[in-house]
Design a protein around this motif. Structure first.
Motif, PDB file in Angstrom:
ATOM      1  N   MET A 100      45.186  37.494  38.173  1.00 56.06           N
ATOM      2  CA  MET A 100      44.276  36.239  37.541  1.00 56.06           C
ATOM      3  C   MET A 100      42.891  36.672  36.733  1.00 56.06           C
ATOM      4  N   SER A 101      42.467  36.112  35.812  1.00 51.81           N
ATOM      5  CA  SER A 101      41.464  36.678  34.829  1.00 51.81           C
ATOM      6  C   SER A 101      39.871  36.488  35.633  1.00 51.81           C
ATOM      7  N   PHE A 102      39.023  36.737  35.278  1.00 50.88           N
ATOM      8  CA  PHE A 102      37.303  36.667  35.892  1.00 50.88           C
ATOM      9  C   PHE A 102      37.282  35.530  35.179  1.00 50.88           C
ATOM     10  N   GLU A 103      37.764  34.648  33.756  1.00 48.79           N
ATOM     11  CA  GLU A 103      37.801  34.061  33.648  1.00 48.79           C
ATOM     12  C   GLU A 103      38.189  32.709  33.700  1.00 48.79           C
ATOM     13  N   ALA A 104      39.310  32.854  33.819  1.00 54.68           N
ATOM     14  CA  ALA A 104      39.841  31.869  34.741  1.00 54.68           C
ATOM     15  C   ALA A 104      39.430  31.562  36.349  1.00 54.68           C
ATOM     16  N   PHE A 105      39.650  32.578  37.229  1.00 51.66           N
ATOM     17  CA  PHE A 105      39.154  32.942  38.568  1.00 51.66           C
ATOM     18  C   PHE A 105      37.251  31.540  38.771  1.00 51.66           C
ATOM     19  N   ALA A 106      36.061  32.186  37.222  1.00 47.27           N
ATOM     20  CA  ALA A 106      35.107  31.517  37.263  1.00 47.27           C
ATOM     21  C   ALA A 106      35.204  30.495  36.787  1.00 47.27           C
ATOM     22  N   SER A 107      36.107  30.230  36.248  1.00 48.59           N
ATOM     23  CA  SER A 107      36.331  28.481  35.799  1.00 48.59           C
ATOM     24  C   SER A 107      36.850  27.986  36.948  1.00 48.59           C
ATOM     25  N   GLY A 112      35.089  23.642  41.021  1.00 47.29           N
ATOM     26  CA  GLY A 112      35.558  23.469  42.810  1.00 47.29           C
ATOM     27  C   GLY A 112      37.293  23.047  42.843  1.00 47.29           C
ATOM     28  N   ASP A 113      37.589  24.001  42.003  1.00 48.92           N
ATOM     29  CA  ASP A 113      39.366  24.306  42.258  1.00 48.92           C
ATOM     30  C   ASP A 113      39.389  24.362  44.124  1.00 48.92           C
ATOM     31  N   ASP A 114      39.933  23.340  45.003  1.00 52.55           N
ATOM     32  CA  ASP A 114      40.567  24.070  46.344  1.00 52.55           C
ATOM     33  C   ASP A 114      41.644  24.942  46.380  1.00 52.55           C
ATOM     34  N   ALA A 115      42.371  24.896  45.335  1.00 51.51           N
ATOM     35  CA  ALA A 115      43.615  25.658  45.033  1.00 51.51           C
ATOM     36  C   ALA A 115      43.416  27.137  44.705  1.00 51.51           C
ATOM     37  N   ALA A 116      42.437  27.498  43.531  1.00 53.14           N
ATOM     38  CA  ALA A 116      42.604  28.526  43.852  1.00 53.14           C
ATOM     39  C   ALA A 116      41.753  29.531  44.722  1.00 53.14           C
ATOM     40  N   PRO A 117      41.574  30.582  44.648  1.00 52.36           N
ATOM     41  CA  PRO A 117      41.586  32.033  45.656  1.00 52.36           C
ATOM     42  C   PRO A 117      39.925  31.900  45.440  1.00 52.36           C
ATOM     43  N   THR A 118      39.314  31.125  45.351  1.00 53.68           N
ATOM     44  CA  THR A 118      37.581  31.037  45.157  1.00 53.68           C
ATOM     45  C   THR A 118      36.755  31.629  46.145  1.00 53.68           C
ATOM     46  N   PRO A 119      35.543  31.384  46.165  1.00 60.24           N
ATOM     47  CA  PRO A 119      35.145  31.007  47.158  1.00 60.24           C
ATOM     48  C   PRO A 119      34.338  29.825  47.456  1.00 60.24           C
ATOM     49  N   ARG A 120      34.285  29.779  48.906  1.00 61.28           N
ATOM     50  CA  ARG A 120      33.883  28.032  48.917  1.00 61.28           C
ATOM     51  C   ARG A 120      32.353  27.543  49.281  1.00 61.28           C
ATOM     52  N   GLY A 121      31.610  28.757  48.867  1.00 57.52           N
ATOM     53  CA  GLY A 121      29.799  28.433  49.362  1.00 57.52           C
ATOM     54  C   GLY A 121      28.966  28.615  47.769  1.00 57.52           C
ATOM     55  N   ARG A 122      28.100  28.863  48.497  1.00 58.53           N
ATOM     56  CA  ARG A 122      27.659  29.864  47.523  1.00 58.53           C
ATOM     57  C   ARG A 122      26.167  30.392  48.345  1.00 58.53           C
ATOM     58  N   LEU A 174      34.272  37.519  30.145  1.00 55.71           N
ATOM     59  CA  LEU A 174      33.845  36.082  30.161  1.00 55.71           C
ATOM     60  C   LEU A 174      33.564  35.281  28.886  1.00 55.71           C
ATOM     61  N   SER A 175      33.615  34.086  28.791  1.00 45.94           N
ATOM     62  CA  SER A 175      33.876  33.726  26.634  1.00 45.94           C
ATOM     63  C   SER A 175      32.208  33.346  27.484  1.00 45.94           C
ATOM     64  N   ALA A 176      31.342  33.454  26.055  1.00 41.98           N
ATOM     65  CA  ALA A 176      29.762  32.943  25.940  1.00 41.98           C
ATOM     66  C   ALA A 176      29.626  31.632  26.767  1.00 41.98           C
ATOM     67  N   ASP A 177      31.020  30.914  26.044  1.00 35.12           N
ATOM     68  CA  ASP A 177      30.489  29.088  26.498  1.00 35.12           C
ATOM     69  C   ASP A 177      31.049  29.783  28.305  1.00 35.12           C
ATOM     70  N   LEU A 178      31.873  30.039  28.826  1.00 30.82           N
ATOM     71  CA  LEU A 178      31.854  29.707  29.985  1.00 30.82           C
ATOM     72  C   LEU A 178      30.320  30.742  30.891  1.00 30.82           C
ATOM     73  N   ARG A 179      30.443  32.211  30.754  1.00 31.04           N
ATOM     74  CA  ARG A 179      28.946  32.401  30.845  1.00 31.04           C
ATOM     75  C   ARG A 179      27.694  31.424  31.090  1.00 31.04           C
ATOM     76  N   ASP A 181      27.544  29.114  31.074  1.00 27.78           N
ATOM     77  CA  ASP A 181      27.835  27.489  31.977  1.00 27.78           C
ATOM     78  C   ASP A 181      27.688  27.922  33.852  1.00 27.78           C
ATOM     79  N   LEU A 182      27.833  29.323  33.699  1.00 27.71           N
ATOM     80  CA  LEU A 182      27.728  30.069  34.828  1.00 27.71           C
ATOM     81  C   LEU A 182      25.850  30.482  35.652  1.00 27.71           C
ATOM     82  N   LEU A 183      25.466  31.064  34.338  1.00 26.37           N
ATOM     83  CA  LEU A 183      24.232  30.556  34.592  1.00 26.37           C
ATOM     84  C   LEU A 183      23.506  29.314  34.816  1.00 26.37           C
ATOM     85  N   GLU A 184      24.443  28.221  34.178  1.00 23.19           N
ATOM     86  CA  GLU A 184      23.549  27.171  34.888  1.00 23.19           C
ATOM     87  C   GLU A 184      23.475  26.570  36.110  1.00 23.19           C
ATOM     88  N   HIS A 185      25.101  26.829  36.069  1.00 25.45           N
ATOM     89  CA  HIS A 185      25.501  26.469  37.815  1.00 25.45           C
ATOM     90  C   HIS A 185      24.902  27.442  38.460  1.00 25.45           C
TER      91      HIS A 185
END
Length: 211
Positions: A100-107, A112-122, A174-179, A181-185
């Protein structure tokens, strides 16, 4: 999580912020070490206040008798560390990020994709309770000169911190747009991170409302 009541502090282990390294150096000085299961090792501030703080008060250690301390990492790097960690060979089935690319992981994390292997908290939620920061002191994980000295002074002995849990070295693109979005998130997390930049620590954090 580790308590050092005789030294006046409790360390909360925010995931992916050198908690294994800290445990290796500090455990001999702790009055309590909770290293498993993960939900107990990484007990957030709100859980600590509801579950453990009342017990400590019954033992003669009211909340104001110790500092609640934690580490903090640059927010995008924190997310990247999860991506690398879950690419390891021993990752749980269905939770690996090896393909999985970091782009896909971050997206997936942002959505909040529950099926993805991402952390649940922040991180901002980990250190907060009731909408306010609940820890007293926050350290920037990339400033071992600051937190290493502080912990050594508190326990009264020079400490050596080794590096553990190293992960893969794939480029985290990371694409500029996704970065953006992350900064905003991560606006609340960057509110904390900015406070750490000058000195590597944020003392007196408790009671602050984040952005």
């Amino acid at each position: 999580m580790m308590t050092f009541l005789q030294h006046g502090f409790v360390l909360l282990a925010l995931p992916k912020t050198a908690s294994t390294t800290l445990e290796g150096a500090l455990a001999p000085y702790a009055s309590l070490v909770v290293s498993s299961p993960p939900g107990r090792k990484h007990l957030p501030a709100r859980g600590f206040l509801h579950e453990l703080a009342p017990q400590l008060e019954e033992q003669g250690f009211p909340r104001d008798s110790y500092e609640l301390v934690t580490m903090f990492r640059e927010p995008v790097e924190w997310l990247e560390s999860w991506w690398r960690y879950r690419a390891r060979e021993d990752a749980r089935p269905g939770r690996s990020t090896a393909e999985m690319s970091f782009e896909a992981f971050a997206s997936s994390y942002i959505s909040g994709d529950d099926a993805a292997p991402t952390p649940r908290g922040r991180p901002a939620r980990f250190i907060s309770a009731g909408g306010l920061v609940a820890v007293d002191r926050v350290f920037a994980v990339d400033r071992p000169d600051v937190w290493g000295r502080w912990f050594s002074e508190r326990v009264g002995s020079p400490l050596e911190f080794g590096r553990r849990n190293t992960s893969d070295s794939r480029p985290a693109e990371l694409s500029a747009d996704l970065r953006a979005d992350l900064l905003e998130h991560f606006a609340p997390e960057y509110d904390v991170w900015r406070r750490l930049q000058d000195t590597g620590e944020w003392a007196g954090a408790r009671g602050t409302r984040l952005q």
